[in-house]
Design a protein around this motif. Structure first.
Motif, PDB file in Angstrom:
ATOM      1  N   GLY A 214      26.443  61.491  38.699  1.00 31.60           N
ATOM      2  CA  GLY A 214      25.001  61.684  38.770  1.00 31.60           C
ATOM      3  C   GLY A 214      24.217  61.090  37.615  1.00 31.60           C
ATOM      4  O   GLY A 214      22.995  61.186  37.581  1.00 31.60           O
ATOM      5  N   GLU A 215      24.898  60.485  36.649  1.00 35.28           N
ATOM      6  CA  GLU A 215      24.198  59.893  35.509  1.00 35.28           C
ATOM      7  C   GLU A 215      23.448  58.619  35.875  1.00 35.28           C
ATOM      8  O   GLU A 215      22.517  58.228  35.187  1.00 35.28           O
ATOM      9  CB  GLU A 215      25.184  59.595  34.388  1.00 35.28           C
ATOM     10  N   ARG A 216      23.870  57.949  36.924  1.00 34.48           N
ATOM     11  CA  ARG A 216      23.218  56.729  37.405  1.00 34.48           C
ATOM     12  C   ARG A 216      23.034  56.849  38.909  1.00 34.48           C
ATOM     13  O   ARG A 216      23.817  57.481  39.592  1.00 34.48           O
ATOM     14  CB  ARG A 216      24.056  55.483  37.102  1.00 34.48           C
ATOM     15  N   GLY A 217      21.999  56.206  39.398  1.00 34.59           N
ATOM     16  CA  GLY A 217      21.730  56.256  40.826  1.00 34.59           C
ATOM     17  C   GLY A 217      22.481  55.180  41.592  1.00 34.59           C
ATOM     18  O   GLY A 217      22.751  54.104  41.064  1.00 34.59           O
ATOM     19  N   VAL A 218      22.823  55.493  42.819  1.00 34.67           N
ATOM     20  CA  VAL A 218      23.465  54.544  43.717  1.00 34.67           C
ATOM     21  C   VAL A 218      22.769  54.681  45.072  1.00 34.67           C
ATOM     22  O   VAL A 218      22.781  55.746  45.677  1.00 34.67           O
ATOM     23  CB  VAL A 218      24.971  54.826  43.893  1.00 34.67           C
ATOM     24  N   ASP A 219      22.120  53.626  45.514  1.00 31.39           N
ATOM     25  CA  ASP A 219      21.466  53.621  46.820  1.00 31.39           C
ATOM     26  C   ASP A 219      22.234  52.703  47.756  1.00 31.39           C
ATOM     27  O   ASP A 219      22.700  51.638  47.347  1.00 31.39           O
ATOM     28  CB  ASP A 219      20.027  53.107  46.711  1.00 31.39           C
ATOM     29  N   VAL A 220      22.331  53.103  49.000  1.00 30.23           N
ATOM     30  CA  VAL A 220      23.015  52.310  50.022  1.00 30.23           C
ATOM     31  C   VAL A 220      22.021  52.040  51.143  1.00 30.23           C
ATOM     32  O   VAL A 220      21.324  52.946  51.603  1.00 30.23           O
ATOM     33  CB  VAL A 220      24.243  53.071  50.574  1.00 30.23           C
ATOM     34  N   GLU A 221      21.970  50.796  51.559  1.00 31.18           N
ATOM     35  CA  GLU A 221      21.086  50.413  52.654  1.00 31.18           C
ATOM     36  C   GLU A 221      21.881  49.545  53.623  1.00 31.18           C
ATOM     37  O   GLU A 221      22.475  48.556  53.231  1.00 31.18           O
ATOM     38  CB  GLU A 221      19.896  49.620  52.115  1.00 31.18           C
ATOM     39  N   HIS A 222      21.889  49.938  54.878  1.00 30.81           N
ATOM     40  CA  HIS A 222      22.603  49.189  55.905  1.00 30.81           C
ATOM     41  C   HIS A 222      21.578  48.453  56.759  1.00 30.81           C
ATOM     42  O   HIS A 222      20.769  49.080  57.437  1.00 30.81           O
ATOM     43  CB  HIS A 222      23.442  50.120  56.775  1.00 30.81           C
ATOM     44  N   HIS A 223      21.621  47.133  56.747  1.00 32.28           N
ATOM     45  CA  HIS A 223      20.596  46.343  57.414  1.00 32.28           C
ATOM     46  C   HIS A 223      20.732  46.271  58.932  1.00 32.28           C
ATOM     47  O   HIS A 223      19.756  46.325  59.643  1.00 32.28           O
ATOM     48  CB  HIS A 223      20.568  44.917  56.842  1.00 32.28           C
ATOM     49  N   HIS A 224      21.913  46.138  59.452  1.00 28.87           N
ATOM     50  CA  HIS A 224      22.069  45.935  60.889  1.00 28.87           C
ATOM     51  C   HIS A 224      22.938  47.005  61.541  1.00 28.87           C
ATOM     52  O   HIS A 224      23.542  46.773  62.581  1.00 28.87           O
ATOM     53  CB  HIS A 224      22.669  44.547  61.175  1.00 28.87           C
ATOM     54  N   ILE A 225      22.983  48.188  60.955  1.00 27.24           N
ATOM     55  CA  ILE A 225      23.865  49.229  61.475  1.00 27.24           C
ATOM     56  C   ILE A 225      23.422  49.697  62.866  1.00 27.24           C
ATOM     57  O   ILE A 225      24.214  50.207  63.640  1.00 27.24           O
ATOM     58  CB  ILE A 225      23.968  50.411  60.495  1.00 27.24           C
ATOM     59  N   ASN A 226      22.147  49.473  63.200  1.00 23.93           N
ATOM     60  CA  ASN A 226      21.673  49.895  64.513  1.00 23.93           C
ATOM     61  C   ASN A 226      22.021  48.887  65.614  1.00 23.93           C
ATOM     62  O   ASN A 226      21.794  49.151  66.776  1.00 23.93           O
ATOM     63  CB  ASN A 226      20.160  50.119  64.491  1.00 23.93           C
ATOM     64  N   HIS A 227      22.616  47.766  65.246  1.00 24.86           N
ATOM     65  CA  HIS A 227      23.057  46.790  66.252  1.00 24.86           C
ATOM     66  C   HIS A 227      24.425  47.207  66.791  1.00 24.86           C
ATOM     67  O   HIS A 227      25.244  47.750  66.069  1.00 24.86           O
ATOM     68  CB  HIS A 227      23.182  45.392  65.631  1.00 24.86           C
ATOM     69  N   GLY A 228      24.653  46.922  68.029  1.00 26.02           N
ATOM     70  CA  GLY A 228      25.929  47.283  68.641  1.00 26.02           C
ATOM     71  C   GLY A 228      27.098  46.524  68.033  1.00 26.02           C
ATOM     72  O   GLY A 228      26.944  45.418  67.532  1.00 26.02           O
ATOM     73  N   VAL A 229      28.265  47.141  68.084  1.00 26.68           N
ATOM     74  CA  VAL A 229      29.492  46.488  67.616  1.00 26.68           C
ATOM     75  C   VAL A 229      29.966  45.544  68.702  1.00 26.68           C
ATOM     76  O   VAL A 229      30.039  45.912  69.874  1.00 26.68           O
ATOM     77  CB  VAL A 229      30.580  47.526  67.300  1.00 26.68           C
ATOM     78  N   LEU A 230      30.284  44.318  68.318  1.00 30.61           N
ATOM     79  CA  LEU A 230      30.747  43.330  69.278  1.00 30.61           C
ATOM     80  C   LEU A 230      32.188  43.623  69.685  1.00 30.61           C
ATOM     81  O   LEU A 230      32.966  44.157  68.895  1.00 30.61           O
ATOM     82  CB  LEU A 230      30.653  41.925  68.678  1.00 30.61           C
TER      83      LEU A 230
END
Length: 73
Positions: free
Chosen positions: A52-68
């Protein structure tokens, strides 16, 4: 790959000035979204190490696209 990426980010974080942000982009090929699992695990390891001493943000750009489908399927 996850372990070496985590180690490299831990070393990099010590070099980033306070108030600045380091970015890591993890890409996958052929729409299988494996990058999501890699990014989540790296983030988990960083959060655990930093406690918790440093922040970590995660962002998923295309996770809402279907898996091929698998190649050849």
């Amino acid at each position: 790959m996850i372990e070496s990426t985590t180690v490299q980010l831990l070393a990099l974080a010590d070099e980033v000035p306070v108030g600045k942000v380091a970015h890591l982009a993890v890409a996958c090929q052929r729409g299988r979204h494996r990058s999501v699992a890699v990014e989540e695990e790296v983030a988990h390891r960083l959060r655990t190490t930093w406690g918790g001493e440093r922040g970590v943000d995660v962002e998923h750009h295309h996770i809402n696209h279907g898996v091929l489908p698998a190649k050849g399927a």
